[in-house]
Design an enzyme around this catalytic site. Sequence first.
Site, short mmCIF file in Angstrom:
data_model
loop_
_atom_site.label_atom_id
_atom_site.label_comp_id
_atom_site.label_asym_id
_atom_site.label_seq_id
_atom_site.Cartn_x
_atom_site.Cartn_y
_atom_site.Cartn_z
N ARG A 52 0.36 -8.07 -15.16
CA ARG A 52 1.26 -7.01 -14.65
C ARG A 52 2.39 -7.62 -13.84
NH1 ARG A 52 -1.20 -2.10 -11.20
NH2 ARG A 52 -1.33 -3.73 -9.61
N LYS A 151 6.12 -3.14 -10.24
CA LYS A 151 5.57 -3.24 -8.89
C LYS A 151 6.51 -4.13 -8.09
CE LYS A 151 1.10 -3.59 -6.66
NZ LYS A 151 1.21 -2.41 -5.81
N GLU A 184 1.99 10.35 -8.38
CA GLU A 184 0.91 9.54 -7.80
C GLU A 184 0.97 9.67 -6.29
OE1 GLU A 184 1.48 5.33 -8.63
OE2 GLU A 184 3.64 5.48 -8.40
N1 PXG Z 1 0.41 3.37 -7.29
C1 PXG Z 1 1.15 2.63 -6.45
C2 PXG Z 1 2.50 3.09 -6.09
C3 PXG Z 1 0.63 1.44 -5.93
O1 PXG Z 1 1.37 0.71 -5.10
C4 PXG Z 1 -1.42 1.86 -7.14
C5 PXG Z 1 -0.84 3.01 -7.65
C6 PXG Z 1 -2.79 1.50 -7.59
O2 PXG Z 1 -2.75 0.37 -8.45
P1 PXG Z 1 -3.97 -0.66 -8.54
O3 PXG Z 1 -3.52 -1.65 -9.54
O4 PXG Z 1 -4.15 -1.27 -7.18
O5 PXG Z 1 -5.13 0.11 -8.97
C7 PXG Z 1 -0.67 1.04 -6.28
C8 PXG Z 1 -1.20 -0.23 -5.72
C9 PXG Z 1 -2.45 -1.50 0.16
C10 PXG Z 1 -1.55 -1.44 -0.99
O6 PXG Z 1 -2.44 -2.53 0.84
C11 PXG Z 1 -1.95 -0.82 -2.15
C12 PXG Z 1 -1.11 -0.78 -3.26
C13 PXG Z 1 0.11 -1.33 -3.14
C14 PXG Z 1 0.51 -1.92 -1.97
C15 PXG Z 1 -0.32 -2.01 -0.89
O7 PXG Z 1 -3.14 -0.51 0.39
N2 PXG Z 1 -1.58 -0.11 -4.38
#
Ligand code: PXG
Length: 292
Positions: A52, A151, A184
Site C-alpha cells: 500500500r 495514505k 469513514e
Molecule cells: N481510514 C483512515 C483515514 C486511516 O488513516 C484506516 C482507515 C484504517 O486502515 P488500516 O490499514 O489501519 O486498517 C486508517 C489508518 C493511529 C492512526 O495512530 C491510525 C491510522 C492512521 C494514522 C494513525 O491511530 N489508521
Amino acid sequence: MELQIYLNGKLVPKSEAKISVFDHGLLYGDGVFEGIRSYDCLVFRLMEHIDRLFESAHTITLKVGMTKEELRDAVITTLKANRLRDAYIRLVVTRGPGDLGLDPNKCKAPTIFIIADKITLYPDALYKKGLDIVTVPTVRNLPEALNPSIKSLNYLNNILAKIEANNSGFSEALMLNASGYVAECTGENVFAVKCGELLTPPAYIGALEGITRHSIIELAEKLKVPFCEKPLTRHDLYNADEAFLTGTAAEVVPVVKLDGRVIGTGKPGPVTHKLTQAFHALTKTCGVKYKL
Ligand code: PXG
C-alpha cells in the site's frame, strides 16, 4: 536505552533522529506513511502495508529508493534494535529536503524513517461498551481532489474532523463524502450489520482501503457471513443491527450510538463479536515473523 529510530539507512537514538526544516514532508505534507502493528514477534500483514505504501508513493510519483524487501528488513531491524515483541510501527517516506517552492523536482532524495515503539492500547471498556460517535460537518476529501486511498502525510482533513468531534464531546467522528454518503472515521473504516449481512462502503466513496478492513472482509467470507460493499447513508447506520470500526490501532471497535441514535440493542452485537475473535486469531498467524 534510548529508542532507536531508523533514519535514511541508519539506526540513530531518538534524540538524534532529526530531519531538515526544508523537508517537503513537513513543508507540504508531501509524503506517504503506514501505521503497522506487531503482535508477539509477528508484524501483522507487513507486506500488504508495504504494498500500500508503494501504491501511495507511485500515485504521488515519489520514488522510495528502496525495494519492498529492503523496507521489510529495515522494519524488522528497527523492531529488533528496540527489542519490541508487541509494537506500533510508523513507516514514513517523504519527498525529502527541497527548497521553499512547491516543485517536487527540487527534492533530490526521499527521507525514510521508521519509528517502532510500545503500543498504547485502547481501554478495554471501549470494546465492551462500544463507542458513541457523531457525524461531523467536515466532509472527507473529494477523491477527485486528494484521493483518500492515498495514505499521504496530509491528514488535516481527518484532524479537522477529529477536532469537531472533540468540540462536541465525542472521541470519534463519522465523516461523509460530499454527496452525503458514509465515507469513514478519522482513522478507521466503517462497517454495519443488517439482517445478518455485513456491509461497508466501497473505497471509491472516499475511504482508505484499510488492511484491517480487508482482513475483516476475508474473515466474513471464511465464516460464511454474507457481505456486500455498497454506499451507505447515515439512515442505514442508524437502523443497522450492529456497527463497528476497523483500523490498525483500534482493531475492531463496536459502535453502539451515532448522532444520538441507538444502533441495534445499544450493545456490541454477535457478528461484531465473532469477527473480532477471528481477527485476534489472524493477528497470531498472518504476517512476517522475527526473533529477538
Ligand atoms: N481510514 C483512515 C483515514 C486511516 O488513516 C484506516 C482507515 C484504517 O486502515 P488500516 O490499514 O489501519 O486498517 C486508517 C489508518 C493511529 C492512526 O495512530 C491510525 C491510522 C492512521 C494514522 C494513525 O491511530 N489508521
